[in-house]
Design an enzyme around this catalytic site. Structure first.
Site, PDB file in Angstrom:
ATOM      1  N   ASP A  25       0.871  -1.170   0.000  1.00 51.50           N
ATOM      2  CA  ASP A  25       0.000   0.000   0.000  1.00 51.50           C
ATOM      3  C   ASP A  25       0.922   1.238   0.000  1.00 51.50           C
ATOM      4  OD1 ASP A  25      -2.130   1.718   0.038  1.00 51.50           O
ATOM      5  OD2 ASP A  25      -3.207   0.664   1.621  1.00 51.50           O
TER       6      ASP A  25
HETATM    7  C1  NOJ Z   1      -4.081   3.814   0.093  1.00 49.05           C
HETATM    8  C2  NOJ Z   1      -5.234   2.888   0.281  1.00 49.05           C
HETATM    9  O1  NOJ Z   1      -5.120   2.248   1.524  1.00 49.05           O
HETATM   10  C3  NOJ Z   1      -5.366   1.833  -0.803  1.00 49.05           C
HETATM   11  O2  NOJ Z   1      -6.587   1.173  -0.634  1.00 49.05           O
HETATM   12  C4  NOJ Z   1      -5.262   2.447  -2.156  1.00 49.05           C
HETATM   13  O3  NOJ Z   1      -5.431   1.458  -3.147  1.00 49.05           O
HETATM   14  C5  NOJ Z   1      -3.907   3.119  -2.270  1.00 49.05           C
HETATM   15  N1  NOJ Z   1      -3.795   4.179  -1.265  1.00 49.05           N
HETATM   16  C6  NOJ Z   1      -3.673   3.717  -3.650  1.00 49.05           C
HETATM   17  O4  NOJ Z   1      -4.413   4.845  -3.830  1.00 49.05           O
END
Ligand code: NOJ
Length: 760
Positions: free
Chosen positions: A287
């Protein structure tokens, strides 16, 4: 020169695009040979470059943004890009990779396509309430068609995190509290996104957030998770496993730690469980900045340390933190990280690109003409309307206030009554909210003869603290005084036959970084509802929100209540259809609504305890509260219809089964009301005695049936010993002979029950 020619040869060698996940051995052999040949030409730097995922564009979900992206692509330092779409924008970046890097390796393009790309469907928690796997799969397939027409080939979805704490804003993004249902939905979404091959209208899914993110302590985002192995295996991990079994191409690591080790650095999770036990063959991305976040987690003092922890754990791609880019080479040179780890990760990323057909045609997803005829085409909008209708839950309907009559007058009030932005919900990045249909638009279109008296009535909140955080503009706040707004709404109510109040959360109040400690409506909206109630007019509350809310006052005082979630582009069309009975609501909650925030976590499949609470008010020494009952406001599986259904007693074909035999369980379900309608018949079981304690109910199946008014139908299920398996005292997934109960019903509480035995 020779090298160049070889590279070109690699690129023009025809490769079948149809690379099914369940691909033939010969397809796999071709891929292996291609990737091995390519990798034999790659330098360490080029391999590390493939592991770097950068964000270009707008949707930033962390404190850092990627810098010098074009230069980095040109240097071969980038494997994938996210937050950019449209065929033109993607082509531009792809051209840099293909025309300017030595080996011309194409980029993969990802995005948060969560509940639709341009055509926005209801939020995932809403979609889950349909209990309609074909429909859910269909929404993912449409999202894939739109995203792939818009330059993308990789979506950061589905989110399959089981969540039982509505304080956590991201509960909106998942399927709710139940592992069995969550697993069916995970599978449906993977199939919808990816299909059986990666044809050009499909995309690669990225299952997230691995793992257990939904169990963040106190419902606070990014917070710690500490959980027993049994609970993990039994309740939280099944949907990820189901997604892997369905052939998910990639997985995203979660931000949280698990029992002391962050998921992003957790070798047990990423390698032992995911790859060795579950046989996952795709790639794992982190993430947003999760590798660097292992520094504040306390897993290392700098990027060098945490890059090692991540690569050793089995993480392939680094989203935004650039810890791999900055440190992996040195780690290899220092002998701290074996080359085999870099090779394994690089290979997995290249394989994903191969499966997507990017080596055959790097511009495969950059077809402007396709984008024009695909995006938001009428059939997709119709599908969005259908999906929205099927996800609206009727929570209350006293004296059949609903459906409304298409005559007379309605006071349509509330901060969300003429809203366009909020209704498409959180994580609707590419969705064009200006094209969404508000409730006011929807009612005007459907019930042209009805006099509509509209007044905003209140802001979503006037709480200064929240306004500072979220911005008055983002909240759509009006400057009129709170009292004036209420007075206008009351005046509208007084001259109308019925009041429809559209209230709830702004889209910014659910989703990521949107934890709440109180989950009721905000003061301004409560004041509005109380003033409307005082007019004595029938009060219909239409809720838009991304999480279960505490709605005790509303439940006691509203005449009817609809949970519409954030229902997407066509929310207003669907809500009008439901309000006026053009569609009879059929959705059922997949998450428990508490009476009070103090009951959280509250879920239907709890344990009995040694002192079970049986609903008695006086008996003190039970597992209970002094000040409130244990009951939820609305249980899992709950949802009314404009008609009524009755259930006969359960019929079993036998009172016992042996392993390998099937128990037939059935009941006659009758539509006893005046409307045709759809019912979701739910099957639960309970193991009475086990080597470990078992939940009071577990969902094992459901069937959706449509019954005309007055019609009846026998609904049959089968249960086998496999359906009764669980993690026993030795953590072995097996069944145990003994006494069981089986339940059939309209929700997890209103059920008929029968007993049976599983014998040896
Ligand atoms: C943070 C989020 O937790 C995740 O779900 C998302 O896909 C990513 N950022 C990318 O934007």
């Amino acid at each position: 020169m020779i090298r160049r020619l070889l590279c070109l040869l690699i690129l023009i060698t025809p490769i079948t695009n149809i690379f099914a996940q369940t691909s033939s051995t010969s397809e796999k052999k071709k891929m292996d040979a291609f990737v091995a040949s390519l990798m034999s030409k790659m330098t360490l730097d080029e391999k590390i470059g493939q592991l770097n995922l950068v964000s270009v564009g707008f949707d930033v979900t962390g404190p850092i943004v990627s810098k010098n992206v074009n230069q980095n692509i040109e240097k071969g330092n980038v494997g994938g890009v996210f937050n950019t779409y449209t065929p033109v924008a993607v082509r531009k970046l792809q051209e840099i990779a293909v025309n300017h890097t030595r080996l011309k390796i194409p980029l993969i393009f990802g995005y948060d396509v969560i509940h639709g790309h341009k055509t926005i469907f209801p939020i995932p928690l809403g979609l889950a309430s349909s209990w309609d796997m074909n429909m859910i799969k269909g929404t993912a397939a449409i999202a894939a068609q739109e995203a792939s027409a818009d330059g993308l080939n990789w979506v950061f979805s589905p989110m399959v995190d089981i969540a039982r704490d509505p304080r956590w804003g991201r509960i909106a993004e998942g399927a709710g509290e139940d592992p069995w249902l969550g697993s069916q939905i995970a599978k449906a979404m993977i199939q919808g996104y990816q299909g059986s091959d990666y044809s050009v209208t499909k995309v690669m899914a990225c299952v997230k957030h691995f793992a257990l993110y939904g169990a963040a302590e106190a419902g606070r985002d990014y917070n710690t998770v500490d959980m027993s192995d049994r609970r993990m295996m039994q309740d939280y991990l099944p949907p990820y496993k189901a997604a892997v079994d369905a052939g998910a191409g990639s997985i995203m690591s979660s931000f949280n730690e698990i029992n002391g080790v962050p998921a992003t650095g957790n070798k047990w999770l990423m390698t032992d469980l995911l790859r060795k036990q579950w046989g996952f063959k795709g790639f794992v991305a982190t993430d947003y900045t999760a590798i660097n976040e292992m520094i504040p987690h306390g897993m290392g003092k700098d990027g060098y340390d945490v890059a090692k922890v991540a690569i050793d754990a089995g993480i392939d791609m680094d989203m935004v933190s650039e810890a791999y880019l900055d440190n992996l080479k040195k780690l290899v040179k220092d002998g701290k990280v074996p080359m085999s780890e870099i090779d394994a990760s690089c290979r997995r990323v290249l394989e994903a690109k191969y499966k997507l057909g990017l080596f055959t045609d790097p511009y495969r997803y950059c077809n402007e003409q396709r984008a024009q005829v695909t995006i938001m085409k009428p059939a997709f909008l119709d599908a969005a309307t259908e999906a929205a209708k099927r996800t609206i839950v009727l929570l209350k309907n006293s004296n059949n206030v609903l459906p409304l009559k298409s005559v007379g007058s309605i006071a349509l009030v509330g901060p969300l009554a003429d809203d366009h932005r909020d209704m498409i919900g959180p994580w609707s990045g590419a969705g064009d909210w200006k094209q969404s249909v508000s409730v006011l638009d929807g009612i005007k279109k459907l019930a042209g003869n009805v006099q509509i008296n509209y007044a905003r009535g209140s802001n979503i909140t006037n709480d200064d603290w929240l306004i500072k955080r979220l911005g008055a503009g983002e909240l759509g706040n009006e400057n009129t005084s709170a009292q004036q707004m209420i007075d206008d709404a009351v005046a509208a109510a007084k001259k109308s036959d019925v009041v429809v109040a559209v209230v709830g959360e702004s889209y910014t109040m659910s989703g990521e970084a949107a934890s709440r400690s109180e989950i009721g409506l905000f003061g301004a909206q409560e004041d509005l509802l109380k003033a409307l109630k005082a007019t004595g007019k029938p009060l219909v509350v239409v809720l838009m929100n991304g999480r279960p809310l505490t709605l005790k006052w509303e439940n006691d005082n509203a005449d009817a209540m609809l949970e519409t979630w954030f229902a997407g582009t066509e929310a207003g069309t669907a809500i009008a259809d439901v309000l006026f009975g053009a569609y009879n609501p059929s959705a059922k909650l997949t998450i428990t609504f508490p009476q009070d925030v103090g009951q959280i976590p509250i879920y239907y499949s709890h344990k009995n305890t040694g002192r079970p609470y049986a609903g008695d008010f006086i008996d003190r020494y039970k597992s209970r509260y002094l000040d409130i009952s244990n009951d939820p406001l609305y249980p899992f599986g709950y949802g009314l219809s404009y008609t009524t259904f009755s259930y006969s007693d359960i019929k079993l074909n036998n009172s016992s089964i042996k392993p390998g035999q099937l128990l037939h369980v059935s009941a006659t379900v009758s539509n006893t009301g005046k409307y045709d309608g759809e019912e979701t018949v739910q099957l639960y079981t309970r193991q009475m005695v086990g080597s470990v304690t078992r939940p009071v109910k577990e969902l094992k199946g459901f069937k959706k049936i449509f019954l005309k008014a007055g019609e009846s139908q026998d609904v049959d299920f089968t249960i086998s010993s496999n359906d009764l398996s669980f993690y026993d005292i030795n953590m072995k997934y097996t069944y145990e002979p003994g006494d069981f109960k089986v339940f059939l019903g309209t929700n997890s509480q209103d059920v008929k029950e029968a007993d049976f035995k599983l014998t040896k």
